[in-house]
Enzyme design. Sequence first.
Site, PDB file in Angstrom:
ATOM      1  N   CYS A 194     -82.616  16.921 -68.848  1.00 48.13           N
ATOM      2  CA  CYS A 194     -82.261  17.545 -67.809  1.00 48.13           C
ATOM      3  C   CYS A 194     -83.497  17.862 -66.907  1.00 48.13           C
ATOM      4  CB  CYS A 194     -81.839  18.988 -68.097  1.00 48.13           C
ATOM      5  SG  CYS A 194     -80.451  18.749 -69.159  1.00 48.13           S
ATOM      6  N   ARG A 201     -91.654  19.098 -66.799  1.00 47.60           N
ATOM      7  CA  ARG A 201     -91.581  19.062 -68.064  1.00 47.60           C
ATOM      8  C   ARG A 201     -92.386  17.472 -68.444  1.00 47.60           C
ATOM      9  NH1 ARG A 201     -85.506  19.571 -70.149  1.00 47.60           N
ATOM     10  NH2 ARG A 201     -86.609  19.789 -72.324  1.00 47.60           N
ATOM     11  N   ASP A 228     -83.065  27.912 -73.287  1.00 46.39           N
ATOM     12  CA  ASP A 228     -81.730  27.256 -73.295  1.00 46.39           C
ATOM     13  C   ASP A 228     -80.443  28.110 -73.623  1.00 46.39           C
ATOM     14  OD1 ASP A 228     -82.741  24.838 -73.059  1.00 46.39           O
ATOM     15  OD2 ASP A 228     -82.624  24.246 -75.084  1.00 46.39           O
TER      16      ASP A 228
END
Length: 422
Positions: free
Chosen positions: A117, A122, A309
């Site tokens: 995602c 990241r 999350d």
Amino acid sequence: MELCISGPQRLNGAVTVSGAKNSATRVLAAALLTDGRVTLRNFPLALEDAKAKMSFLSKLGVELDQRPERSELMIAVPDLSPESIRDFHLPIRTTYLLAAGMLARCGHARVPYPGGCKIGSRGYGLHMMVWRELGCDVEEKPDYIEVRGRLHGGQVDFPISTVGGTENALICAAVAQGETLIRNAYVTPEVRDLVAFLREMGARIDLEGTSLIRVEGDGSLLGDASFSIMPDRIEALTWIILGAVTEGTVFVQNVPFDTMEVPLLHLRDAGVDFFANSGTVMVSPDCIGEHGIQPFELATGTHPGVISDMQSFFAFLGLFANGRSVVFDYRYPERIAYAHELAKFAPGAIDAQPGRITIHGPRRLSGAYAMSTDLRGSMAQIMAAICAEGPSRVEGVELALRGYNELPKKLASLGLEAEWKA
């Protein structure tokens, strides 16, 4: 894939939380370190992320025997052939964890660039640092990262707390020659599960405090193991929140209470007074007091707090609260694209700025067309569609299937009438 729903719909019944995605996909990569056979129980075989990684492993030469009726996966690794891979497209984040098994056997690895995602920065620089600190040469190729060398012990000092980096260092160190120290490690419940699995295979790992890990390797492969994947704390929270707002009665089974104490405290503080025993939560209209769901403020962070999350599910819950709620996320401040899509079910109710999402409740949700932007955001949009009045369509729900094992089947078992279109 898209999901078409006409709501609102009330959910009733029981749902069992599957093995944790963020443990199962890591343990699957660590299984490449065996010189025997590995049996993984409570393994979420239907997860899209798990299926993608299993497909890639099969092409490498790994023997996989799936037993869906028992949620088991049998693994044997007679040999690995990095040269046999022609397609390096792998739409998951944890591709870097595949390197250790190839390095231990072949002395070189070809690692697909991480997918997953898009929720902010990241990068994979920390993983290249791990390989280099443990004695390997690393080169970025057009289609993959090439790593060459034999792993040996070293010191890995992370400049920031990183789950993925910690996992990569752990798996590599387990088959390295000599002692490895991992400093500023991020030890989540799923990382502890990975440590428990590596120990089951014979790895010598000591957790010292909350951020120092010491691994003693002898440069050889590990042994057999039979291991059960921990339940998914994020899935458990999803079902509890969804059950609480649909006004039905839902039993959430196989809840890992010891990994989600703080998120559950936030739910109780918001007025969701659920019933629980040793492994099950029951949510029903009786769980919401006479004053309804209360507005809240929370900041996501590291475990044992509310992790990033879980952000989207608290934002969703805020739509039903009696007032203004705020969710802060400083780790992934750009994780707000889903919020703009979620707002389509309640126009004007959500103000999303980097690092801060403000929700004005309570709102009556109305049917909408929304586009999935990430795994957890996709699930939040599905939840909104279930609760919205009128027809809704959510596109890109294959993102939710990356993290929710047998999601269509579980929703149907709770009475949801919906159409999943490929």
